[in-house]
Design an enzyme around this catalytic site. Structure first.
Site, short mmCIF file in Angstrom:
data_model
loop_
_atom_site.label_atom_id
_atom_site.label_comp_id
_atom_site.label_asym_id
_atom_site.label_seq_id
_atom_site.Cartn_x
_atom_site.Cartn_y
_atom_site.Cartn_z
N SER A 100 -22.08 -14.69 27.01
CA SER A 100 -22.02 -14.28 28.41
C SER A 100 -21.08 -15.17 29.21
O SER A 100 -20.85 -16.33 28.89
CB SER A 100 -23.41 -14.35 29.05
N1 SAH Z 1 -27.57 -15.08 25.44
C1 SAH Z 1 -26.21 -14.92 24.93
C2 SAH Z 1 -25.65 -13.55 25.19
C3 SAH Z 1 -25.88 -12.68 24.04
S1 SAH Z 1 -25.22 -11.05 24.14
C4 SAH Z 1 -25.33 -16.02 25.45
O1 SAH Z 1 -25.83 -17.12 25.59
O2 SAH Z 1 -24.16 -15.83 25.68
C5 SAH Z 1 -26.71 -10.13 23.93
C6 SAH Z 1 -27.41 -10.27 22.62
O3 SAH Z 1 -28.56 -9.44 22.69
C7 SAH Z 1 -26.63 -9.82 21.38
O4 SAH Z 1 -26.53 -10.86 20.47
C8 SAH Z 1 -27.47 -8.67 20.83
O5 SAH Z 1 -27.49 -8.61 19.42
C9 SAH Z 1 -28.83 -8.99 21.38
N2 SAH Z 1 -29.79 -7.88 21.44
C10 SAH Z 1 -29.56 -6.59 21.80
N3 SAH Z 1 -30.70 -5.88 21.69
C11 SAH Z 1 -31.67 -6.72 21.27
C12 SAH Z 1 -33.05 -6.58 20.96
N4 SAH Z 1 -33.70 -5.39 21.07
N5 SAH Z 1 -33.74 -7.67 20.56
C13 SAH Z 1 -33.12 -8.87 20.42
N6 SAH Z 1 -31.81 -9.07 20.70
C14 SAH Z 1 -31.09 -8.02 21.12
#
Ligand code: SAH
Length: 223
Positions: free
Chosen positions: A69
């Site tokens: 993010s």
């Molecule tokens: N928190 C991260 C951003 C990750 S992007 C950061 O520090 O930058 C969002 C993430 O959510 C992705 O890795 C994706 O695989 C995950 N995601 C999407 N749907 C999900 C679900 N149902 N359960 C767990 N993770 C999920």
């Protein structure tokens, strides 16, 4: 609280300080959040090939079609979650993050909350994030490989829940995992997405629509 990161990534301290100044200019006011963002070496959570852009205020790819993010949105969501900009010494208790990705936001949360639970549905991302957090000696984060769309009932209730992927609609099951006084910050929508704050008090729930955002979609089930 985690104070083990001092000294890691000294070379990027100056670029990190510039990022903090930019976040301030963009309206982030909570000094506790800004200090946590300064503490965590974001460049260690992304591919070396992209490391030169680690402290630009942009989201970056992290494989499997996912992204780390944008720093502004990480800071903004945690600021809304804390809701105590004038109380630097009031730590969050137990926090749930849905969507670990590379683990960066979990590392920032770990500086501010006593206990962090974070869930990822893509196994290689889960494994990498777990290793990265362990290498940084961040010990108050529990990383889980599971479908986070249903939350983490066995560890509930949470003082804070933060979602890093956009759900098509506000989930009633998730908000039930909030403790009284708890707050949930999450992106909601498909094409058009908005950041929402859900607050729980003794009477029930209050929802506030905050600002337009752009997140990857929340997917159902483990990958
Ligand atoms: N928190 C991260 C951003 C990750 S992007 C950061 O520090 O930058 C969002 C993430 O959510 C992705 O890795 C994706 O695989 C995950 N995601 C999407 N749907 C999900 C679900 N149902 N359960 C767990 N993770 C999920």
């Amino acid at each position: 609280m985690n104070k083990n990161l001092n000294g890691i990534g000294m070379t990027s301290q100056r670029t990190r300080a510039r990022l903090i100044e930019r976040l301030r200019e963009q309206g982030i006011r909570d000094e506790t959040v800004l200090a946590a963002m300064f503490e965590v070496p974001r460049h260690l959570f992304i591919d070396e090939a992209l490391a030169s852009r680690a402290y630009d205020d942009v989201s970056l790819p992290i494989n499997f079609n996912q992204t780390i993010s944008q720093p502004y949105i990480v800071a903004r969501m945690i600021e809304v979650l804390r809701a105590a900009p004038d109380k630097p010494d009031s730590p969050l208790g137990r926090v749930l993050e849905i969507g670990t990705g590379c683990g960066y936001q979990a590392a920032v949360l770990a500086q501010i909350a006593r206990e962090v639970y974070t869930i990822e549905r893509i196994q290689p991302l889960y494994e990498r994030a777990r290793k990265q957090l362990r290498d940084l000696k961040i010990r108050n984060v529990s990383v889980r490989y599971a479908d986070g769309s249903v939350g983490l009932p066995e560890a509930a209730p949470f003082d804070g829940i933060i979602m890093a992927a956009a759900a098509p609609a506000l989930s009633a099951a998730l908000r039930e995992q909030l403790a009284p006084g708890g707050r949930m910050v999450l992106p909601v929508g498909t094409q058009e997405q908005w950041l929402y704050l859900v607050e729980r008090d003794e009477h029930g729930f209050r929802e506030t629509r905050l600002e337009p955002v752009k997140f990857v979609p929340l997917l159902i089930g483990k990958a």
